[in-house]
Design a protein around this motif. Structure first.
Motif, PDB file in Angstrom:
ATOM      1  N   UNK A 127      47.763  26.615  44.892  1.00 29.80           N
ATOM      2  CA  UNK A 127      47.618  27.846  45.679  1.00 29.80           C
ATOM      3  C   UNK A 127      46.513  28.715  45.085  1.00 29.80           C
ATOM      4  N   UNK A 128      46.503  28.808  43.747  1.00 26.00           N
ATOM      5  CA  UNK A 128      45.492  29.675  43.106  1.00 26.00           C
ATOM      6  C   UNK A 128      44.092  29.128  43.418  1.00 26.00           C
ATOM      7  N   UNK A 129      43.936  27.790  43.326  1.00 23.06           N
ATOM      8  CA  UNK A 129      42.629  27.198  43.647  1.00 23.06           C
ATOM      9  C   UNK A 129      42.235  27.531  45.082  1.00 23.06           C
ATOM     10  N   UNK A 130      43.209  27.452  45.983  1.00 18.40           N
ATOM     11  CA  UNK A 130      42.949  27.744  47.398  1.00 18.40           C
ATOM     12  C   UNK A 130      42.480  29.190  47.568  1.00 18.40           C
ATOM     13  N   UNK A 131      43.181  30.101  46.909  1.00 20.53           N
ATOM     14  CA  UNK A 131      42.823  31.536  47.036  1.00 20.53           C
ATOM     15  C   UNK A 131      41.428  31.768  46.447  1.00 20.53           C
ATOM     16  N   UNK A 132      41.178  31.146  45.273  1.00 18.05           N
ATOM     17  CA  UNK A 132      39.862  31.317  44.636  1.00 18.05           C
ATOM     18  C   UNK A 132      38.746  30.768  45.538  1.00 18.05           C
ATOM     19  N   UNK A 133      39.034  29.634  46.205  1.00 21.86           N
ATOM     20  CA  UNK A 133      38.031  29.051  47.124  1.00 21.86           C
ATOM     21  C   UNK A 133      37.706  30.043  48.233  1.00 21.86           C
ATOM     22  N   UNK A 134      38.798  30.627  48.804  1.00 26.67           N
ATOM     23  CA  UNK A 134      38.553  31.514  49.945  1.00 26.67           C
ATOM     24  C   UNK A 134      37.830  32.790  49.502  1.00 26.67           C
ATOM     25  N   UNK A 171      37.970  40.474  42.329  1.00 28.01           N
ATOM     26  CA  UNK A 171      38.461  39.383  43.189  1.00 28.01           C
ATOM     27  C   UNK A 171      39.687  38.700  42.568  1.00 28.01           C
ATOM     28  N   UNK A 172      39.720  38.640  41.244  1.00 24.64           N
ATOM     29  CA  UNK A 172      40.921  38.051  40.598  1.00 24.64           C
ATOM     30  C   UNK A 172      42.128  38.950  40.886  1.00 24.64           C
ATOM     31  N   UNK A 173      41.883  40.275  40.811  1.00 29.35           N
ATOM     32  CA  UNK A 173      42.979  41.213  41.101  1.00 29.35           C
ATOM     33  C   UNK A 173      43.421  41.058  42.558  1.00 29.35           C
ATOM     34  N   UNK A 174      42.463  40.839  43.450  1.00 34.42           N
ATOM     35  CA  UNK A 174      42.812  40.645  44.868  1.00 34.42           C
ATOM     36  C   UNK A 174      43.600  39.336  45.028  1.00 34.42           C
ATOM     37  N   UNK A 175      43.202  38.307  44.246  1.00 32.10           N
ATOM     38  CA  UNK A 175      43.937  37.019  44.299  1.00 32.10           C
ATOM     39  C   UNK A 175      45.395  37.221  43.915  1.00 32.10           C
ATOM     40  N   UNK A 199      27.698  43.889  49.212  1.00 38.02           N
ATOM     41  CA  UNK A 199      27.997  44.089  50.644  1.00 38.02           C
ATOM     42  C   UNK A 199      28.511  42.836  51.332  1.00 38.02           C
ATOM     43  N   UNK A 200      27.951  41.655  50.942  1.00 38.96           N
ATOM     44  CA  UNK A 200      28.377  40.413  51.596  1.00 38.96           C
ATOM     45  C   UNK A 200      29.854  40.154  51.259  1.00 38.96           C
ATOM     46  N   UNK A 201      30.168  40.228  49.967  1.00 34.59           N
ATOM     47  CA  UNK A 201      31.553  39.980  49.545  1.00 34.59           C
ATOM     48  C   UNK A 201      32.484  40.986  50.187  1.00 34.59           C
ATOM     49  N   UNK A 202      32.046  42.236  50.266  1.00 35.82           N
ATOM     50  CA  UNK A 202      32.896  43.274  50.836  1.00 35.82           C
ATOM     51  C   UNK A 202      33.275  42.918  52.277  1.00 35.82           C
ATOM     52  N   UNK A 207      37.198  40.718  56.242  1.00 35.73           N
ATOM     53  CA  UNK A 207      37.497  39.776  57.321  1.00 35.73           C
ATOM     54  C   UNK A 207      38.650  38.852  56.934  1.00 35.73           C
ATOM     55  N   UNK A 208      38.584  38.379  55.677  1.00 33.79           N
ATOM     56  CA  UNK A 208      39.664  37.493  55.217  1.00 33.79           C
ATOM     57  C   UNK A 208      41.001  38.236  55.201  1.00 33.79           C
ATOM     58  N   UNK A 209      40.926  39.494  54.793  1.00 35.96           N
ATOM     59  CA  UNK A 209      42.157  40.250  54.737  1.00 35.96           C
ATOM     60  C   UNK A 209      42.758  40.441  56.114  1.00 35.96           C
ATOM     61  N   UNK A 210      41.894  40.652  57.057  1.00 32.54           N
ATOM     62  CA  UNK A 210      42.367  40.780  58.423  1.00 32.54           C
ATOM     63  C   UNK A 210      43.176  39.555  58.810  1.00 32.54           C
TER      64      UNK A 210
END
Ligand code: ATP
Length: 604
Positions: free
Chosen positions: A458-465, A501-505, A526-529, A534-537
């Motif tokens: 799961x962690x790998x999946x989240x990190x990928x996304x 991003x780790x905290x978001x994971x 800006x790109x990551x933001x 979008x991912x959060x949505x």
């Protein structure tokens, strides 16, 4: 006076029984070692006191060489065995008591992790904690020192009783003089110890301050500010100020010790004078034999040392009972939020969260940080919380997280006051990324799961996304790499954005019906933001997602916007509605977009 003496005895007794019971429950063999140690420690001084008389009686009497040799061999063997055994038992007791100490440390820290969050901001609480820790660590041994002392009293009282019996057989008046001197000494010593312990308590806040300023120079968190602003001078001034104040405390404590030593030696002086004058008189007049003379002289010398030791032990126990009071107070501090009365089971499904007339003041502040907050949020809503600095946005989030409870009004989950739910179950419904999120010096996967067991796939999946897998792949240990370099020079030191991003994971991994992000993209490009929103949505479909952001553009992902001003909700509605209203939100939005537009048109 009698009352205060009674109180003191009760306090000492309570502290000792607590320790006995505690040690007995955790490590019985420790107490057994302690008892055997005291027995083996008591026998040699008694033998040493009597042995010269036995030898002299034989020498001046029948003078039998074989008897003398036998006495010497038995005496030496017994002394050797007792001393060896007593040292062995002392060492064994030492490592056994570490087990008790460990358990106690864990309990204190568990309490710390469960007390209301507000306590951690309260200096009074932090001082109490420091005093409680003195019970653990003072004198390098902490509370086990008291147990040793208590056991020592038994041994010293046995020796002392024997000595009193010997001196009484010599002359009861001499014994009475000795006991009066000892009484005076014990009263004085008690006063000195009390004054010493009071200073010890008073110096706690300064010690805490000192440890802060000592830490500032080695903590990498402060390293940049100090170097770039040459902050070391002002900080060093504070450090020196603390050191100087503490030096004054130490000086005063040593002054008390000087007085205590002077008084003790003065009593010793009188006692020695009385005993030697009297003994020499008795021997010169032939009233006592040389053999008895040595016995009495030894007994008198032992009287002083064992009396001093008994007084010392009682005073130490007394001093520790003050620290014990701090421990007792600390351990019994109510954990209002953690242990709150549970009237309802958590619902299986989250439906809504509502603020009803909520007001909140921080401890020690008269100012309302939030006032008259009313809002209703349901599963599936995407809410943006905006407003100027200090408007109350983070406080709003902290109340949802039950870091504090409202001063007035209530927060309801599925229509029920959140105070009615079990706190641990309640927080399982919420994941957060705070502005000041923290990564710990543990492995990367433990930082995400905050557990010893992690689902690596799961962690790998989240990190990928989130696009951070590449950073992890650089490390041989993969997800097992330790974050930060405090304990591993090969540790992973993430950049600000990757750390965020780790905290978001961590928040995604927790997978809860409510997700709260406080300035989640402050460190992102800006790109990551844009990607994160979008991912959060996508990720927060059917969940309640609350975003605090100063970047007004992020509100476009939200269906409802709450605008805070001076601790109150000023406006609420969709982006379209609020823009139409031409009020606070419109102002904030326009101010920000103006900069971008001006920059684009080259007017900035
Ligand atoms: N721990 C605290 N103790 C006392 N007052 C506090 C504490 N934290 C915040 N405050 C005060 O509460 C008010 C609201 O602060 P809060 O952090 O909620 O604002 P905010 O809108 O999140 O600000 P920002 O955008 O700067 O993060 C402010 O006046 C602040 O000074």
């Amino acid at each position: 006076m009698l009352e205060s003496f009674k109180k003191k005895v009760i306090r000492m007794f309570k502290s000792l029984t607590f320790l006995w019971k505690y040690a007995w429950n955790v490590q019985k063999s420790y107490l057994v070692c302690l008892i055997l140690y005291q027995i083996t420690n008591t026998i040699p001084p008694l033998l040493i006191m009597f042995f010269p008389k036995v030898l002299l009686d034989e020498l001046m009497g029948q003078n039998r060489i074989s008897y003398l040799l036998t006495y010497i061999i038995i005496f030496s063997i017994v002394i050797f065995l007792m001393k060896f055994l007593s040292d062995f038992l002392k060492n064994t007791a030492f490592y056994k008591r570490c087990i008790i100490l460990e358990k106690f440390q864990v309990e204190l820290n568990t309490k710390l992790s469960k007390v209301d969050y507000a306590c951690l901001e309260d200096p009074e609480f932090l001082n109490l904690k420091q005093n409680a820790e003195k019970f653990l660590y003072a004198n390098g041994q902490g509370f086990s020192f008291v147990l040793d002392r208590a056991m020592e009293i038994i041994s010293k009282v046995m020796i002392f009783g024997t000595v009193i019996w010997i001196i009484a057989s010599l002359n009861k008046a001499v014994l009475l003089v000795f006991l009066c001197l000892a009484f005076l000494n014990s009263k004085a010593q008690m006063r000195f110890k009390k004054a010493y312990a009071r200073l010890e308590m008073e110096k706690n806040p300064k010690e805490r301050e000192l440890s802060y300023f000592m830490n500032v120079f080695s903590d990498v968190k402060y390293g940049k500010e100090i170097r770039m602003n040459q902050g070391q001078y002002v900080l060093m001034d504070f450090l020196k100020g603390c050191l100087h104040k503490l030096w004054k405390f130490y000086k005063n404590q040593m002054y008390i010790m000087d007085k205590s030593d002077f008084f003790m030696h003065l009593m010793d002086f009188f006692q020695r004078m009385v005993s030697y004058v009297y003994m020499v008189f008795m021997v010169s007049k032939g009233f006592i034999s040389i053999a008895n003379f040595t016995l009495y002289i030894n007994a008198i010398a032992t009287f002083t040392t064992s009396m001093d030791e008994v007084i010392d032990s009682v005073n130490d126990i007394n001093q520790y009972s003050y620290y014990f009071e701090a421990v007792e107070k600390f351990m019994n501090l109510p954990m209002d939020i953690y242990d709150g009365k549970v009237n309802r089971n958590m619902p299986s499904r989250f439906e809504s969260l509502e603020f009803r007339n909520v007001g909140f003041k921080y401890g020690g502040s008269d100012k309302w940080a939030l006032k008259d907050i009313n809002c209703f949020m349901k599963a599936g809503d995407k809410i943006a919380v905006v407003g100027e600095n200090g408007a109350g946005k983070t406080t709003f989030i902290k109340l949802i997280c039950r870091l504090y409870d409202p001063t007035e009004g209530m927060i309801l989950l599925n229509g029920v006051d959140i105070k009615e739910y079990d706190y641990v179950q309640y927080v399982k419904f919420i994941s957060t990324v705070f502005q000041d999120f923290q990564l710990f010096s543990m492995s990367l996967k433990e930082n995400v799961s905050l557990s010893r067991k992690s689902d690596e796939n799961r962690i790998h999946g989240i990190f990928d996304s989130l696009g951070i897998s590449a950073f992890v792949k650089k490390y041989k240990k993969g997800l097992n790499v330790r974050v930060h370099k405090d304990f591993d020079s090969d540790g992973f030191e993430p950049s600000g954005g990757v750390a965020q991003k780790i905290a978001i994971s961590r928040a995604i991994y927790k997978d809860t019906p409510i997700i709260i992000l406080d300035e989640p993209t402050a460190a992102l490009d800006p790109k990551s933001e844009s990607e994160i929103y979008e991912q959060f949505n996508e990720l927060s479909k059917n969940k309640l997602a609350i975003f605090i952001s100063h970047r007004m553009a992020s509100t476009r992902f939200c269906d409802n916007i709450i605008v805070f001003k001076n601790g109150s909700i000023e406006e609420m509605g969709s982006h379209y509605e609020l823009m139409k209203a031409h009020s606070v939100y419109w102002n904030l939005f326009n101010m920000q977009s103006k900069y971008y537009m001006n920059a684009e048109s080259g007017k900035l």
